[in-house]
Design a protein around this motif. Structure first.
Motif, PDB file in Angstrom:
ATOM      1  N   UNK A   1     -38.192   1.135  23.980  1.00  0.00           N
ATOM      2  CA  UNK A   1     -37.156   0.116  24.218  1.00  0.00           C
ATOM      3  C   UNK A   1     -37.297  -1.010  23.205  1.00  0.00           C
ATOM      4  N   UNK A   2     -36.176  -1.469  22.675  1.00  0.00           N
ATOM      5  CA  UNK A   2     -36.198  -2.507  21.634  1.00  0.00           C
ATOM      6  C   UNK A   2     -35.215  -3.611  21.977  1.00  0.00           C
ATOM      7  N   UNK A   3     -35.376  -4.720  21.280  1.00  0.00           N
ATOM      8  CA  UNK A   3     -34.446  -5.836  21.399  1.00  0.00           C
ATOM      9  C   UNK A   3     -33.685  -5.959  20.097  1.00  0.00           C
ATOM     10  N   UNK A   4     -32.379  -6.092  20.197  1.00  0.00           N
ATOM     11  CA  UNK A   4     -31.548  -6.158  18.999  1.00  0.00           C
ATOM     12  C   UNK A   4     -31.653  -7.522  18.343  1.00  0.00           C
TER      13      UNK A   4
ATOM     14  N   UNK B   1     -41.176  -5.482  18.912  1.00  0.00           N
ATOM     15  CA  UNK B   1     -40.740  -4.087  18.944  1.00  0.00           C
ATOM     16  C   UNK B   1     -41.718  -3.190  18.204  1.00  0.00           C
ATOM     17  N   UNK B   2     -42.148  -3.648  17.056  1.00  0.00           N
ATOM     18  CA  UNK B   2     -43.005  -2.842  16.197  1.00  0.00           C
ATOM     19  C   UNK B   2     -44.370  -2.603  16.832  1.00  0.00           C
ATOM     20  N   UNK B   3     -44.938  -3.617  17.457  1.00  0.00           N
ATOM     21  CA  UNK B   3     -46.258  -3.471  18.087  1.00  0.00           C
ATOM     22  C   UNK B   3     -46.189  -2.495  19.256  1.00  0.00           C
ATOM     23  N   UNK B   4     -45.126  -2.604  20.063  1.00  0.00           N
ATOM     24  CA  UNK B   4     -44.976  -1.678  21.187  1.00  0.00           C
ATOM     25  C   UNK B   4     -44.878  -0.237  20.690  1.00  0.00           C
ATOM     26  N   UNK B   5     -44.100  -0.038  19.628  1.00  0.00           N
ATOM     27  CA  UNK B   5     -43.959   1.295  19.046  1.00  0.00           C
ATOM     28  C   UNK B   5     -45.291   1.789  18.483  1.00  0.00           C
ATOM     29  N   UNK B   6     -45.976   0.935  17.757  1.00  0.00           N
ATOM     30  CA  UNK B   6     -47.240   1.311  17.127  1.00  0.00           C
ATOM     31  C   UNK B   6     -48.270   1.720  18.179  1.00  0.00           C
ATOM     32  N   UNK B   7     -48.302   1.041  19.314  1.00  0.00           N
ATOM     33  CA  UNK B   7     -49.249   1.399  20.373  1.00  0.00           C
ATOM     34  C   UNK B   7     -48.925   2.776  20.955  1.00  0.00           C
ATOM     35  N   UNK B   8     -47.648   3.064  21.121  1.00  0.00           N
ATOM     36  CA  UNK B   8     -47.265   4.386  21.614  1.00  0.00           C
ATOM     37  C   UNK B   8     -47.656   5.481  20.618  1.00  0.00           C
TER      38      UNK B   8
ATOM     39  N   UNK C   1     -31.402  -1.591  18.007  1.00  0.00           N
ATOM     40  CA  UNK C   1     -30.448  -1.511  19.101  1.00  0.00           C
ATOM     41  C   UNK C   1     -31.216  -1.647  20.419  1.00  0.00           C
ATOM     42  N   UNK C   2     -30.934  -0.801  21.417  1.00  0.00           N
ATOM     43  CA  UNK C   2     -31.592  -0.911  22.723  1.00  0.00           C
ATOM     44  C   UNK C   2     -32.830  -0.021  22.843  1.00  0.00           C
ATOM     45  N   UNK C   3     -32.813   1.111  22.169  1.00  0.00           N
ATOM     46  CA  UNK C   3     -33.962   2.025  22.207  1.00  0.00           C
ATOM     47  C   UNK C   3     -34.112   2.683  20.841  1.00  0.00           C
ATOM     48  N   UNK C   4     -35.339   2.782  20.381  1.00  0.00           N
ATOM     49  CA  UNK C   4     -35.634   3.522  19.158  1.00  0.00           C
ATOM     50  C   UNK C   4     -36.201   4.881  19.546  1.00  0.00           C
ATOM     51  N   UNK C   5     -35.593   5.937  19.028  1.00  0.00           N
ATOM     52  CA  UNK C   5     -36.067   7.299  19.265  1.00  0.00           C
ATOM     53  C   UNK C   5     -36.525   7.894  17.940  1.00  0.00           C
ATOM     54  N   UNK C   6     -37.747   8.385  17.924  1.00  0.00           N
ATOM     55  CA  UNK C   6     -38.314   8.968  16.701  1.00  0.00           C
ATOM     56  C   UNK C   6     -38.840  10.355  17.026  1.00  0.00           C
ATOM     57  N   UNK C   7     -38.448  11.331  16.209  1.00  0.00           N
ATOM     58  CA  UNK C   7     -38.919  12.703  16.364  1.00  0.00           C
ATOM     59  C   UNK C   7     -39.541  13.124  15.036  1.00  0.00           C
ATOM     60  N   UNK C   8     -40.792  13.549  15.092  1.00  0.00           N
ATOM     61  CA  UNK C   8     -41.518  13.818  13.843  1.00  0.00           C
ATOM     62  C   UNK C   8     -42.365  15.080  13.960  1.00  0.00           C
ATOM     63  N   UNK C   9     -42.492  15.766  12.855  1.00  0.00           N
ATOM     64  CA  UNK C   9     -43.457  16.846  12.660  1.00  0.00           C
ATOM     65  C   UNK C   9     -44.255  16.484  11.406  1.00  0.00           C
ATOM     66  N   UNK C  10     -45.288  17.245  11.076  1.00  0.00           N
ATOM     67  CA  UNK C  10     -46.028  16.950   9.848  1.00  0.00           C
ATOM     68  C   UNK C  10     -45.176  17.036   8.579  1.00  0.00           C
ATOM     69  N   UNK C  11     -43.993  17.629   8.671  1.00  0.00           N
ATOM     70  CA  UNK C  11     -43.167  17.802   7.468  1.00  0.00           C
ATOM     71  C   UNK C  11     -41.912  16.946   7.450  1.00  0.00           C
TER      72      UNK C  11
END
Length: 364
Positions: free
Chosen positions: A29-32, A40-47, A82-92
């Motif tokens: 979840x993020x704040x616009x 926002x960045x710290x919350x993401x980094x901890x996850x 926006x309201x939520x950042x969604x990130x999907x990643x693989x090693x490539x």
């Protein structure tokens, strides 16, 4: 202003098709436009740290760590959310989406991506474009579920009908020229066609509704030449020159709510009709088998529910053997890959209060 990147159906299918031992999905979840983007960045980094600690392959861990570090260090990116950042990643590779929906935080690791939360943003997107079209002014306004609306710059967008009206009289065969109301109608349609052509590169790749704000006969004439498939049948009537961007946004949100409520009611009605012939099912094991064999036409799935476990290759429910997104996510993935429709909704919108319900293409 919300900075959104809503995935298209093609992008979701690409995510659903991705499999491998190290698929990471993070929803934050993020704040616009927050004055403190580091929150926002710290919350993401901890996850991210929590989920990457579970990657046991050294090379995969290094590749994922580097990719996420690059994103965390991108200060400009974190300024516009926006309201939520969604990130999907693989090693490539990595895909990021800034969603207008407020989603619960989660970080998962598995052999496929956790895509069910992402489906909420595309099931009933609470964003839209509004085309305010009149003879004296044209503007395209982007509307989100919350926050102020914003006008979108469109290169080459005609702004005035007068230059079309000032063109030489129209010829229509050897015996006369179009004049009066008939000639004006043709010129207005040409004006509308030019607007549609200017909008094409801006709207391309978007899967969100377009709402027309215009008075008659401009409304009907624009609809006769429109090329965008998601133009809503109901628009904002009257001359939009007298409406601010905020006024347009308020009316657009009302239209979106009405449109989606009617659409959901129609699908639920269809489900009830299909129960009697065995094509409306709510048993999760039956739905899993139907999804596996590609016979689910439409799936309702509870966006907030989580059912631990896995679905075997032949469609049976089983205990998970490792980290996995869960049963509902896997059923959704299989429905998408068989060209079915997935409606990620709240529990109250699903028949009988079930975690999922399905309309089948034919009775098994």
């Amino acid at each position: 202003m919300l900075h959104t990147d809503i995935p298209t159906r093609g992008e979701i299918l690409a995510l659903a098709s991705t499999t491998g031992p190290w698929c990471v999905s993070v929803y934050t979840p993020t704040e616009a436009d927050t004055p403190t983007p580091d929150k926002n960045r710290v919350a993401f980094e901890n996850q991210v740290k929590e989920v990457l600690d579970r990657v046991t392959d050294k090379q995969a861990g290094i590749a994922l760590t580097d990719a996420f570090a690059d994103l965390v260090d991108d200060e400009d990116y974190w300024r516009f959310q926006s309201r939520t950042l969604a990130v999907h990643a693989t090693p490539t590779g990595m895909r990021t989406y800034r969603l207008p929906n407020r989603l619960e935080p989660s970080a998962t690791l598995g052999d496929r991506f956790h895509i069910k939360p992402l489906l909420r943003a595309v099931t009933f997107p609470q964003t839209a474009f509004v085309l305010a079209l009149s003879e004296n002014a044209v503007r395209l306004v982007e509307v989100a579920a919350e926050g102020p609306a914003a006008e979108v710059a469109v290169a080459g967008l005609p702004t005035d009908l007068n230059k079309y009206l000032d063109l030489p009289p129209l010829g229509r065969g050897p015996h006369g020229r179009l004049q009066g109301s008939e000639g004006r109608k043709v010129r207005v349609r040409q004006f509308c066609r030019a607007v549609d052509q200017a909008l094409r590169p801006v709207l391309a790749g978007h899967d969100i509704p377009l709402i027309l704000a215009a008075a008659e006969p401009t409304d009907s004439l624009y609809r006769s030449v429109d090329s965008y498939p998601l133009l809503l049948a109901e628009g904002i009537p009257g001359n939009p020159e007298h409406l601010s961007d905020g006024d347009l946004a308020a009316r657009a949100r009302q239209l979106l709510d009405q449109h989606y409520a009617a659409e959901l009611a129609n699908v639920r009605s269809e489900f009830e009709k299909r129960r009697s012939d065995g094509r409306g099912v709510i048993d999760l094991s039956d739905i899993a088998r139907a999804a596996t064999y590609g016979i689910v036409h439409t799936l309702f799935v509870d966006i907030d529910a989580s059912v631990p476990g896995a679905v075997t290759p032949d469609g049976a429910l089983a205990a998970a053997t490792g980290e996995a997104p869960g049963v509902l996510d896997e059923i959704s993935r299989r429905v998408l890959l068989s060209n079915g429709r997935v409606l990620a909704v709240r529990g109250d919108d699903i028949p009988d209060g079930a975690h999922a319900a399905a309309i089948l293409r034919y009775a098994p």
